[in-house]
Enzyme design. Structure first.
Site, PDB file in Angstrom:
ATOM      1  N   LYS A 195      13.496  24.325  11.154  1.00 23.79           N
ATOM      2  CA  LYS A 195      14.417  24.120  12.276  1.00 23.79           C
ATOM      3  C   LYS A 195      14.681  25.393  13.084  1.00 23.79           C
ATOM      4  O   LYS A 195      14.976  25.329  14.282  1.00 23.79           O
ATOM      5  CB  LYS A 195      15.747  23.563  11.763  1.00 23.79           C
ATOM      6  CG  LYS A 195      15.682  22.158  11.183  1.00 23.79           C
ATOM      7  CD  LYS A 195      15.424  21.118  12.245  1.00 23.79           C
ATOM      8  CE  LYS A 195      15.546  19.703  11.708  1.00 23.79           C
ATOM      9  NZ  LYS A 195      15.265  18.686  12.740  1.00 23.79           N
ATOM     10  N   GLU A 254      23.777  18.890  16.909  1.00 27.63           N
ATOM     11  CA  GLU A 254      24.061  17.892  15.885  1.00 27.63           C
ATOM     12  C   GLU A 254      23.294  18.292  14.636  1.00 27.63           C
ATOM     13  O   GLU A 254      22.308  19.027  14.717  1.00 27.63           O
ATOM     14  CB  GLU A 254      23.625  16.506  16.359  1.00 27.63           C
ATOM     15  CG  GLU A 254      22.172  16.147  16.090  1.00 27.63           C
ATOM     16  CD  GLU A 254      21.149  17.026  16.788  1.00 27.63           C
ATOM     17  OE1 GLU A 254      20.049  17.218  16.221  1.00 27.63           O
ATOM     18  OE2 GLU A 254      21.435  17.522  17.890  1.00 27.63           O
ATOM     19  N   SER A 308       8.645  21.312   4.814  1.00 20.35           N
ATOM     20  CA  SER A 308       9.528  21.593   5.953  1.00 20.35           C
ATOM     21  C   SER A 308      10.752  22.419   5.602  1.00 20.35           C
ATOM     22  O   SER A 308      11.356  23.045   6.481  1.00 20.35           O
ATOM     23  CB  SER A 308       9.973  20.282   6.607  1.00 20.35           C
ATOM     24  OG  SER A 308      10.688  19.477   5.672  1.00 20.35           O
TER      25      SER A 308
END
Length: 391
Positions: free
Chosen positions: A86, A108, A374
């Site tokens: 991210k 968010e 991830s």
């Protein structure tokens, strides 16, 4: 036929309140200009290398490879600063927001990793930050809530609806409508109105570009398959995008099957969803016959979402990518398997991708496979222990 701007086939678009249209047009123009700006690109490369820690390794998982009868590589996004992929998108968007003169960023978050990444980038660049998070997710991901607050972000709990990611996005959109002149919304995945799906893809596709170069060095060829989990779809699109043009490489996205499709408690949009418009874009959505969005469930907060990025829907429709799902218990087994075989504790999101490979190991026998890892599983430890105590 001319390609419609902001669409992937029939999917995508810009379905938002009129007050946001000027902001989206501005974002579209500024992003296009900065994508060609050498100073911006140099700054982004600097932060990715010196701050995020890129390139991340492409690790040969020797123990699992031997056990499963394949050559299995892991793209180690868990080794990025903040512990997940991210940060690649967050750094890009917060740098963009600062460059175009915004004073504040909002975001968010579901699993908390995007919230942490945005709070991190905002702290680095001296910007005010507010993160919306469903109260249910706050309970599941308490360590990340603490991290965001320590980084100086305000964490706003969302008590409406299912109190998960869908509701956090709703609140972030309301904030943006109110404060659009001073605020940039750092949307965390390849979802939402145009230009977000394209912009986020551009920032995260560094994952796939690195993977192509790394696997060629290691094996002298491209892999037979790429496997990645799919919630909104940023980590999967990040590794898929540079491989799309290589038609011999199979792209496999793995959704959250929850308790099982037959139970109705899952987040596998392609299994039972229908095409609809949701939170700014046209894509597959879990909805009833009246178009009401259904509640979702996944052991993983980051996959617990009622829709999926529009380009993923396009890749499925054109059969360039294959999408499947695994259940909660299968993901938990894969979580433990990687920890015990390779000494790597994966995020529960990533565990879904690994679980698919384990489950379908016979079809991968003798093949070269890359799983996009991830994120790391530190954030999930208490949640996993709590779940297993109930079993």
């Amino acid at each position: 036929m001319k390609k419609k701007r902001g669409y992937f086939g029939q999917f995508g678009g810009m379905f938002v309140p009129e007050t946001l249209i000027p902001a989206l047009y501005e974002l579209q123009e500024r992003f296009a200009a900065l994508s060609r700006d050498s100073e911006f690109k140099d700054a982004l490369r600097h932060y990715l290398a010196e701050y995020v820690g890129r390139p991340t390794p492409l690790y040969y998982a020797g123990n699992l490879s031997k056990r499963l009868g394949m050559k299995l590589y892991l793209k180690r996004e868990d080794l990025c600063h903040t512990g997940a992929h991210k940060i690649n998108n967050a750094i890009g968007q917060v740098l963009l927001a600062k460059t175009i003169g915004k004073e504040r960023v909002i975001a968010e978050t579901g699993a908390g990793q995007h919230g942490v990444a945005t709070a991190t980038a905002a702290a680095l660049m001296g910007m005010e930050c507010k993160v919306y998070m469903g109260e249910e997710d706050m309970k599941r991901q308490e360590p990340n809530v603490s991290r965001m607050r320590i980084l100086g972000a305000q964490v706003a709990g969302v008590a409406q609806g299912t109190r998960t990611l869908k509701d956090a996005i709703n609140e972030a959109l309301r904030d943006w409508v109110t404060n659009v002149r001073t605020t940039h919304y750092v949307l965390g995945t390849v979802f939402g109105p145009h230009p977000y799906p394209t912009m986020v893809k551009e920032f995260v596709s560094v994952i796939g570009r690195e993977a192509i170069a790394q696997v060629k060095r290691a094996e002298g060829r491209l892999p037979d398959a790429i496997v990645a989990c799919v919630g909104g779809g940023s980590n999967s699109m990040g590794i898929f995008a540079p491989f799309i043009a290589h038609g011999d490489v199979k792209l496999i996205g793995v959704e959250a099957g929850g308790f099982g499709i037959e139970s109705g408690k899952h987040a596998a949009r392609f299994a039972t969803g229908k095409i609809g418009v949701f939170q700014g874009t046209r894509s597959y959505v879990l909805q009833d016959d009246n178009g009401q969005v259904l509640a979702t469930h996944s052991v993983s907060a980051g996959l617990d979402y009622a829709s999926v990025g529009p380009e993923h829907s396009f890749l499925r429709e054109t059969k360039r990518a294959h999408y499947s799902h695994v259940k909660d218990d299968e993901a938990l087994e894969a979580f433990h398997l990687l920890a015990r075989e390779e000494g790597i504790i994966p995020a529960l999101e990533s565990s879904h991708a690994l679980a698919y490979v384990v489950k379908h190991a016979p079809s991968f026998r003798g093949k070269l496979v890359i799983v996009n890892l991830s994120g790391r599983g530190d954030k999930d430890l208490a949640h996993v222990e709590g779940l297993e105590a109930k079993l």
